[in-house]
Design a protein around this motif. Structure first.
Motif, mmCIF file in Angstrom:
data_model
loop_
_atom_site.group_PDB
_atom_site.id
_atom_site.type_symbol
_atom_site.label_atom_id
_atom_site.label_comp_id
_atom_site.label_asym_id
_atom_site.label_seq_id
_atom_site.Cartn_x
_atom_site.Cartn_y
_atom_site.Cartn_z
ATOM 1 N N ALA A 269 7.120 50.536 16.713
ATOM 2 C CA ALA A 269 6.901 49.114 16.419
ATOM 3 C C ALA A 269 8.057 48.569 15.584
ATOM 4 O O ALA A 269 8.534 49.219 14.652
ATOM 5 C CB ALA A 269 5.578 48.922 15.694
ATOM 6 N N LYS A 270 8.506 47.374 15.919
ATOM 7 C CA LYS A 270 9.644 46.756 15.232
ATOM 8 C C LYS A 270 9.405 46.581 13.734
ATOM 9 O O LYS A 270 10.347 46.562 12.949
ATOM 10 C CB LYS A 270 9.974 45.416 15.873
ATOM 11 C CG LYS A 270 10.545 45.554 17.256
ATOM 12 C CD LYS A 270 10.861 44.204 17.851
ATOM 13 C CE LYS A 270 11.392 44.367 19.261
ATOM 14 N NZ LYS A 270 11.714 43.071 19.874
ATOM 15 N N ILE A 271 8.150 46.475 13.332
ATOM 16 C CA ILE A 271 7.851 46.294 11.918
ATOM 17 C C ILE A 271 8.351 47.478 11.086
ATOM 18 O O ILE A 271 8.716 47.321 9.923
ATOM 19 C CB ILE A 271 6.334 46.036 11.687
ATOM 20 C CG1 ILE A 271 6.064 45.599 10.242
ATOM 21 C CG2 ILE A 271 5.518 47.268 12.026
ATOM 22 C CD1 ILE A 271 6.694 44.296 9.868
ATOM 23 N N SER A 272 8.401 48.665 11.689
ATOM 24 C CA SER A 272 8.874 49.855 10.969
ATOM 25 C C SER A 272 10.293 49.666 10.458
ATOM 26 O O SER A 272 10.606 50.055 9.330
ATOM 27 C CB SER A 272 8.812 51.086 11.875
ATOM 28 O OG SER A 272 7.496 51.305 12.300
ATOM 29 N N ASN A 273 11.166 49.080 11.275
ATOM 30 C CA ASN A 273 12.555 48.849 10.859
ATOM 31 C C ASN A 273 12.626 47.870 9.694
ATOM 32 O O ASN A 273 13.407 48.044 8.770
ATOM 33 C CB ASN A 273 13.390 48.326 12.026
ATOM 34 C CG ASN A 273 13.544 49.356 13.113
ATOM 35 O OD1 ASN A 273 13.477 50.557 12.875
ATOM 36 N ND2 ASN A 273 13.742 48.889 14.332
ATOM 37 N N ARG A 274 11.816 46.831 9.743
ATOM 38 C CA ARG A 274 11.840 45.841 8.654
ATOM 39 C C ARG A 274 11.326 46.429 7.351
ATOM 40 O O ARG A 274 11.815 46.106 6.275
ATOM 41 C CB ARG A 274 11.008 44.628 9.024
ATOM 42 C CG ARG A 274 11.679 43.795 10.087
ATOM 43 C CD ARG A 274 11.047 42.450 10.172
ATOM 44 N NE ARG A 274 11.864 41.592 11.005
ATOM 45 C CZ ARG A 274 11.538 40.373 11.324
ATOM 46 N NH1 ARG A 274 10.431 39.845 10.873
ATOM 47 N NH2 ARG A 274 12.323 39.651 12.082
ATOM 48 N N LEU A 275 10.314 47.278 7.428
ATOM 49 C CA LEU A 275 9.725 47.825 6.205
ATOM 50 C C LEU A 275 10.519 48.997 5.636
ATOM 51 O O LEU A 275 10.361 49.327 4.461
ATOM 52 C CB LEU A 275 8.281 48.250 6.470
ATOM 53 C CG LEU A 275 7.317 47.105 6.778
ATOM 54 C CD1 LEU A 275 5.936 47.649 7.086
ATOM 55 C CD2 LEU A 275 7.267 46.095 5.645
ATOM 56 N N ALA A 276 11.365 49.612 6.448
ATOM 57 C CA ALA A 276 12.108 50.803 6.004
ATOM 58 C C ALA A 276 12.964 50.523 4.765
ATOM 59 O O ALA A 276 13.127 51.396 3.912
ATOM 60 C CB ALA A 276 12.975 51.328 7.142
ATOM 61 N N ALA A 277 13.493 49.324 4.645
ATOM 62 C CA ALA A 277 14.365 48.982 3.517
ATOM 63 C C ALA A 277 13.608 48.362 2.346
ATOM 64 O O ALA A 277 14.214 48.023 1.339
ATOM 65 C CB ALA A 277 15.458 48.021 3.988
ATOM 66 N N LYS A 278 12.304 48.244 2.466
ATOM 67 C CA LYS A 278 11.513 47.588 1.421
ATOM 68 C C LYS A 278 10.698 48.627 0.635
ATOM 69 O O LYS A 278 10.367 49.677 1.148
ATOM 70 C CB LYS A 278 10.596 46.542 2.036
ATOM 71 C CG LYS A 278 11.387 45.455 2.780
ATOM 72 C CD LYS A 278 10.497 44.381 3.311
ATOM 73 C CE LYS A 278 11.258 43.386 4.154
ATOM 74 N NZ LYS A 278 12.271 42.638 3.437
ATOM 75 N N VAL A 279 10.393 48.279 -0.588
ATOM 76 C CA VAL A 279 9.616 49.162 -1.459
ATOM 77 C C VAL A 279 8.194 48.625 -1.551
ATOM 78 O O VAL A 279 7.991 47.477 -1.955
ATOM 79 C CB VAL A 279 10.246 49.249 -2.865
ATOM 80 C CG1 VAL A 279 9.393 50.113 -3.792
ATOM 81 C CG2 VAL A 279 11.670 49.768 -2.780
ATOM 82 N N PRO A 280 7.199 49.443 -1.176
ATOM 83 C CA PRO A 280 5.819 48.955 -1.283
ATOM 84 C C PRO A 280 5.411 48.762 -2.743
ATOM 85 O O PRO A 280 5.860 49.476 -3.625
ATOM 86 C CB PRO A 280 4.983 50.050 -0.624
ATOM 87 C CG PRO A 280 5.862 51.217 -0.468
ATOM 88 C CD PRO A 280 7.278 50.779 -0.636
#
Length: 114
Positions: free
Chosen positions: A93-104
Motif C-alpha cells: 500500500a502506498k501509505i507505507s512509503n509516506r509513513l516510513a519517514a514519519k515518527v508515530p
C-alpha cells in the motif's frame, strides 16, 4: 498468521486494515490500524460476539497525511482470497512509503468484545 479453530461462518476469522484522519483526540491525528476479528459462539454453536484485537499507530496530522484520505479493507478466511495475497497488498500500500519517514506519536494495542 496464527490459525485458530473458528466457526464455519464467512466472517468468523478476519482482518481489517484501515487508515485515515481521526477526530476523537485533542490534537489532529492520523491513525493506521490492523484488527484481528474472531467469532465467539455459545455452547450450541450460535453467534455470541466477536473478539477484536487492535493494533494502531497514531501520527501527528500534517498536510501530507491530511491529503491521503482514508481507506479500509477486510479480509476473511472464507472470502476466496488467500491471506498471503491480501497481506501482500497491504504491505505494498502506498501509505507505507509516506509513513516510513514519519515518527508515530503512539502505538496502542487493545482487545474488545463487539
Amino acid at each position: 498468521m496464527i490459525e485458530f479453530e473458528v466457526p464455519e461462518s464467512l466472517d468468523a476469522d478476519g482482518y481489517l486494515f484501515q487508515y485515515g484522519k481521526v477526530n476523537w483526540f485533542p490534537e489532529p491525528t492520523f491513525a493506521l490500524g490492523i484488527v484481528r476479528q474472531l467469532e465467539v459462539v455459545d455452547s450450541a454453536g450460535e453467534h455470541e460476539s466477536y473478539v477484536q484485537v487492535q493494533f494502531e499507530l497514531r501520527y501527528p496530522l500534517d498536510d501530507d497525511l491530511d491529503s491521503v484520505g482514508s481507506h479500509s479493507e477486510w479480509w476473511f478466511s472464507g472470502g476466496g482470497v488467500s491471506f498471503e495475497s491480501w497481506l501482500g497488498s497491504v504491505e505494498r500500500a502506498k501509505i507505507s512509503n509516506r509513513l516510513a519517514a514519519k515518527v508515530p506519536r503512539d502505538f496502542m494495542i487493545w482487545q474488545e468484545i463487539v
